[in-house]
Design an enzyme around this catalytic site. Structure first.
Site, short mmCIF file in Angstrom:
data_model
loop_
_atom_site.label_atom_id
_atom_site.label_comp_id
_atom_site.label_asym_id
_atom_site.label_seq_id
_atom_site.Cartn_x
_atom_site.Cartn_y
_atom_site.Cartn_z
N VAL A 47 -62.79 -9.14 -2.82
CA VAL A 47 -62.89 -8.18 -2.25
C VAL A 47 -62.54 -7.35 -2.12
O VAL A 47 -63.04 -6.08 -2.46
CB VAL A 47 -63.12 -9.09 -1.02
CG1 VAL A 47 -63.93 -8.26 0.30
CG2 VAL A 47 -63.75 -10.21 -0.49
N CYS A 48 -61.08 -6.78 -2.23
CA CYS A 48 -59.92 -6.21 -2.01
C CYS A 48 -60.43 -5.57 -3.37
O CYS A 48 -60.72 -3.73 -3.23
CB CYS A 48 -58.36 -6.43 -2.55
SG CYS A 48 -58.19 -6.81 -0.58
N THR A 49 -60.66 -5.63 -4.78
CA THR A 49 -61.31 -5.24 -5.89
C THR A 49 -62.04 -4.07 -6.51
O THR A 49 -62.30 -3.72 -6.15
CB THR A 49 -61.21 -6.13 -7.87
OG1 THR A 49 -59.87 -6.74 -7.02
CG2 THR A 49 -61.38 -5.17 -8.13
#
Length: 152
Positions: A47-49
């Site tokens: 999700v962060c990527t």
């Protein structure tokens, strides 16, 4: 229930951290600019990527606002440098390995860092704060709208 401050309308706590290139960044050094702080769990998580790549893909829109756009989590400077290079990220990523900023902004959770965005006005006052569930990410359109509102 977790704490939710500092809140909109309050003075933003000072930030003094190193980025992935070892350069010091301070909130007081950005006085007079709108600042968008993206708190995120960790470099390389799915999700962060997606979140950081979405900021990259919308970078020209962020640049048009004139705001300083900053990512913050507990990952090391080296990890930030590698992550940013691998994904060609233009966003400055700050390493909060001691978790001071994360604590000051009440963005700590049981597993590390909460996912959220805080927009700080030119006067150092928080103008927007949104914390989301770990499996979601803040939408760029919403963040850009908050930046533009804080610029008025």
């Amino acid at each position: 229930m977790p704490e939710t401050g500092p809140n909109v309308g309050q003075v933003a706590p000072e930030i003094d951290l190193l980025d992935g290139n070892g350069e010091r960044w301070t909130l007081s050094g950005a006085h007079g600019k709108v600042v968008a702080l993206f708190f995120y769990v960790g470099d390389g998580s799915p999700v962060c990527t997606k979140q950081m790549c979405s900021v990259r893909d919308n970078w020209s829109r962020y640049e048009q606002t004139g705001a300083e756009v900053i990512g913050v989590n507990t990952d090391s400077m080296e990890r930030h440098r590698t992550f940013a290079a691998h994904h060609r990220l233009p966003i400055r990523l700050l390493s909060d390995s001691e978790r001071k900023t994360i604590r000051d902004y009440k963005m700590k959770n049981l597993f590390g860092t909460r996912r959220g965005v805080i927009v700080i006005g030119r006067d150092g006052i928080i103008r927007f704060r949104k914390v989301v569930m770990p499996i979601f990410r803040p939408a760029d359109d919403e963040v850009l709208e908050a930046i533009n509102e804080a610029s008025k």
